[in-house]
Design an enzyme around this catalytic site. Structure first.
Site, PDB file in Angstrom:
ATOM      1  N   LEU A 160     -20.572  -8.088  24.243  1.00  0.00           N
ATOM      2  CA  LEU A 160     -20.055  -6.886  24.891  1.00  0.00           C
ATOM      3  C   LEU A 160     -19.118  -6.105  23.990  1.00  0.00           C
ATOM      4  O   LEU A 160     -18.985  -4.889  24.120  1.00  0.00           O
ATOM      5  CB  LEU A 160     -19.321  -7.253  26.185  1.00  0.00           C
ATOM      6  N   GLY A 161     -18.436  -6.795  23.117  1.00  0.00           N
ATOM      7  CA  GLY A 161     -17.473  -6.129  22.244  1.00  0.00           C
ATOM      8  C   GLY A 161     -16.819  -7.126  21.327  1.00  0.00           C
ATOM      9  O   GLY A 161     -16.958  -8.339  21.471  1.00  0.00           O
ATOM     10  N   GLN A 162     -16.077  -6.594  20.374  1.00  0.00           N
ATOM     11  CA  GLN A 162     -15.401  -7.422  19.389  1.00  0.00           C
ATOM     12  C   GLN A 162     -14.093  -6.781  19.012  1.00  0.00           C
ATOM     13  O   GLN A 162     -14.009  -5.556  18.874  1.00  0.00           O
ATOM     14  CB  GLN A 162     -16.287  -7.612  18.143  1.00  0.00           C
ATOM     15  N   GLY A 196      -9.751  -7.788  17.328  1.00  0.00           N
ATOM     16  CA  GLY A 196      -8.999  -8.633  16.412  1.00  0.00           C
ATOM     17  C   GLY A 196      -8.892 -10.064  16.890  1.00  0.00           C
ATOM     18  O   GLY A 196      -8.702 -10.992  16.115  1.00  0.00           O
ATOM     19  N   PHE A 197      -9.015 -10.288  18.224  1.00  0.00           N
ATOM     20  CA  PHE A 197      -8.890 -11.622  18.793  1.00  0.00           C
ATOM     21  C   PHE A 197     -10.171 -12.429  18.666  1.00  0.00           C
ATOM     22  O   PHE A 197     -10.160 -13.650  18.680  1.00  0.00           O
ATOM     23  CB  PHE A 197      -8.523 -11.526  20.277  1.00  0.00           C
ATOM     24  N   GLY A 198     -11.322 -11.775  18.624  1.00  0.00           N
ATOM     25  CA  GLY A 198     -12.591 -12.482  18.635  1.00  0.00           C
ATOM     26  C   GLY A 198     -13.672 -11.640  19.281  1.00  0.00           C
ATOM     27  O   GLY A 198     -13.676 -10.416  19.170  1.00  0.00           O
ATOM     28  N   LYS A 236     -14.458 -14.372  26.699  1.00  0.00           N
ATOM     29  CA  LYS A 236     -13.782 -14.026  25.449  1.00  0.00           C
ATOM     30  C   LYS A 236     -13.624 -15.290  24.608  1.00  0.00           C
ATOM     31  O   LYS A 236     -12.957 -16.244  25.019  1.00  0.00           O
ATOM     32  CB  LYS A 236     -12.417 -13.394  25.719  1.00  0.00           C
ATOM     33  N   ASP A 246       0.919  -3.868  25.409  1.00  0.00           N
ATOM     34  CA  ASP A 246      -0.214  -3.332  24.650  1.00  0.00           C
ATOM     35  C   ASP A 246      -1.083  -2.447  25.540  1.00  0.00           C
ATOM     36  O   ASP A 246      -2.291  -2.649  25.645  1.00  0.00           O
ATOM     37  CB  ASP A 246      -1.036  -4.474  24.055  1.00  0.00           C
TER      38      ASP A 246
END
Length: 630
Positions: free
Chosen positions: A306-308, A310-312, A328, A429
């Site tokens: 689904l997405g990427q 900085g965390f993974g 995630k 954030d």
């Protein structure tokens, strides 16, 4: 703290920024190689550059990351010499300096263009260059640029990665420069690391927004690591406070030892304390087995990604009962480690609000860290706002009514976090990429990896951190200076978010017209407001279809939330009341208030933003120093 400034800017004593030069180095050397062991260290450094044009003129000359035997700044090293060498010493082997330059001017026939990265040894004649236009990077665009430099001491190999910050969430995947080089041939055993930069006939402001540097050890000790987090204009080679240094070094030594104990694969060793804390949480989310989540995501098949960030990576999954979820998976080399993983689980598991993403479960197994969320079919808000699609269908999906509802939803979520739950939660954030959209396009605030829970007290309750948390462009100026996060820093982030949604542009880069005043969305909007043209900021993709009174209120509210003085920002409760029509719109000064720290008594400064709220007030702003535009 202010940004790390490499070259000086004009002030009352020096109005000419031409032919300036500067260096900022860490005050301690690190051992690059050892005669005793014949080992050469490996190191990795990541930093964010910010290069700002001055007076709308072209940029020049550039800046560099350097490793050097001699910390002293060479004389007459301004202009094309970038603070590395000068005309007399250029190319001399005794210089003992290796640099990775970020050049903004073609100042010699050997330069390939005026926007490139290169490796220099003992001079400015590059042994390897790369034109950054091929990587979609513009050093002088007024946006943050991320650079990562890795050196393999065993293979004697150097790699350089560069990307625009907003393109780096998925990681810096492909090196722009790969070079076989034995640094021990050019540098002494103990070297200084840091940055240099210069101006010439053309000028620019050179900043480093953040800096991480880690090296392996070539003797019998622990790894050498330093972090520079959005620091002041450093006095060069000043001693650190000993107690703080000892504490940091001790923590880093422990982390190095723990990683060494489990091998060199970069994996996590999950803390038994963390596992026990999560398993014994009576109100916590469900624990999943790794095999269950592998089955749900088809073994983390890329087709389900689904997405990427900085965390993974986040994958779509389907559990045994048919429920759709988002999984995630924290990457092994992620900036988000056990502490952030635990913070997200323990924080969000005790929260319940219609505008927060619901955490369903978690998994800690085989050094894998995974979180399971309810699935949001319409993805993250930023993908819709910044979609390349320019059609009426996008306008229908993100109409003003829908955008206004999203802004109100995020405001409601923050109001709940600050005042509606048992312990106050600072999100730290708030941005469009952390806002998810459900099937009805209702906003769900997510990603609590940086969140901190604090006890309810007065409005000044804050969280002190040694690391500046958040995303450049959304961080309040006082947080950069003090390292303290508070409810008012969340309010600042919300203000930038509101501008982002209404204007359809990212916070740190004027994509429409780089010549307009200011590099940040806030500067740009203040300028338009002062000229009574604030509605010109509205996203053109709305094609003029919006409630003008409502739009103007939201834009003014965004500016009020981003007041440089935290005491003048409204609470999220008042923000929500204004959005719901239960309180009047803010009355703003014509010009953007200026920033000063520490706050001065209220009778010394500029006119505040006016709200009908008894608790507002406090210090006024009197000094011209703007950090938010960085």
């Amino acid at each position: 703290m202010k940004l790390l400034q490499i070259t000086p800017e004009s002030n009352s004593k020096r109005v000419d920024m031409r032919n300036q030069v500067g260096r900022v180095l860490h005050n301690e050397t690190f051992k690059l190689w050892s005669k005793k062991t014949s080992k050469v260290a490996s190191f990795s450094t990541t930093f964010e550059l910010f290069i700002q044009r001055v007076n709308k003129e072209p940029c020049g000359e550039g800046m560099a990351f350097i490793l050097t035997n001699n910390p002293s700044l060479p004389t007459n090293s301004h202009g094309q010499w970038l603070g590395i060498v000068n005309e007399t010493t250029n190319g001399a082997s005794l210089n003992g300096i290796v640099a990775i330059e970020f050049d903004t001017r073609k100042s010699s026939p050997d330069d390939i263009d005026d926007n490139h990265v290169a490796v220099d040894v003992n001079g400015i004649k590059s042994i390897r260059q790369f034109p950054l236009v091929q990587a979609g990077v513009n050093l002088s665009s007024g946006s943050n640029v991320v650079a990562k430099i890795q050196y393999d001491g065993d293979a004697r190999n150097l790699t350089v990665y560069v990307s625009m910050l907003h393109d780096s969430e998925g990681g810096l995947s492909s090196p722009l420069i790969t070079l076989d080089i034995n640094l021990s041939q050019y540098l002494m055993e103990d070297v200084y690391v840091g940055f240099s930069g210069s101006t010439g006939n053309l000028t620019q402001l050179n900043y480093v927004y953040s800096w991480d540097f880690t090296s392996t050890n070539v003797t019998d000790g622990d790894s050498w690591t330093t972090k520079k987090e959005k620091g002041n204009n450093l006095e060069l080679i000043l001693p650190l406070v000993l107690s703080t240094a000892c504490l940091i070094c001790g923590s880093l030594c422990y982390l190095w030892w723990r990683r060494k104990r489990i091998g060199n694969n970069g994996g996590y060793r999950v803390s038994p304390t963390l596992v026990s804390m999560l398993e014994n949480s009576s109100q916590g989310p469900q624990k999943y087995l790794l095999k269950e989540l592998k089955a749900a995501t088809s073994n983390f098949n890329p087709i389900n990604k689904l997405g990427q960030g900085g965390f993974g990576t986040v994958y779509k999954g389907i559990l045994k009962d048919g429920e759709e979820v988002a999984v995630k998976r924290v990457s092994k080399d992620s900036r988000q480690g056990e502490q952030e993983f635990a913070a997200e689980v323990m924080t969000i598991s005790h929260l319940s609000h219609k505008n927060l993403v619901r955490l369903i479960g978690w998994c800690l197994e085989r050094d894998d860290l995974l979180l399971v969320y309810e699935f949001m079919p319409n993805g993250s808000l930023d993908k819709l706002i910044f979609s390349s699609e320019k059609s009426s269908s996008k306008n229908a999906v993100l109409s003003w009514e829908r955008r206004h509802k999203i802004i109100c939803g995020v405001a409601s979520a923050l109001c709940y976090l600050h005042d509606g739950c048992r312990n106050r939660v600072l999100h730290r954030d708030v941005k469009s990429s952390n806002v998810m959209l459900d099937s009805n396009y209702d906003a769900r605030l997510g990603d609590f990896g940086l969140a901190r829970t604090i006890q309810h007290a007065d409005s000044e309750t804050c969280h002190l951190t040694t690391k500046i948390a958040g995303t450049p462009g959304y961080i309040a100026p006082e947080c950069l200076l003090t390292g303290r996060a508070s409810v008012k820093t969340d309010v600042y982030g919300f203000g930038v978010f509101a501008m982002e949604v209404t204007c359809g542009r990212r916070p740190g880069n004027n994509l429409r017209n780089p010549e307009e005043k200011g590099n940040s969305i806030m500067d740009w909007l203040w300028d338009l407001y002062g000229r009574e043209r604030v509605l010109e900021a509205v996203d053109p993709q709305l094609h003029g279809v919006f409630d003008k009174e409502q739009m103007e209120l939201v834009l003014k509210l965004g500016l009020a939330c981003c007041h440089p003085n935290p005491n003048e920002r409204p609470s999220m409760r008042l923000v929500l009341q204004v959005l719901n029509g239960e309180a009047p719109a803010p009355v703003l000064p014509i010009e953007k208030p200026t920033f000063m720290w520490p706050l001065m008594p209220s009778n010394l400064g500029a006119a505040p933003i006016s709200f009908e709220e008894p608790s507002s007030g406090g210090g006024r702003l009197t000094m011209s120093m703007d950090l938010s535009a960085r």
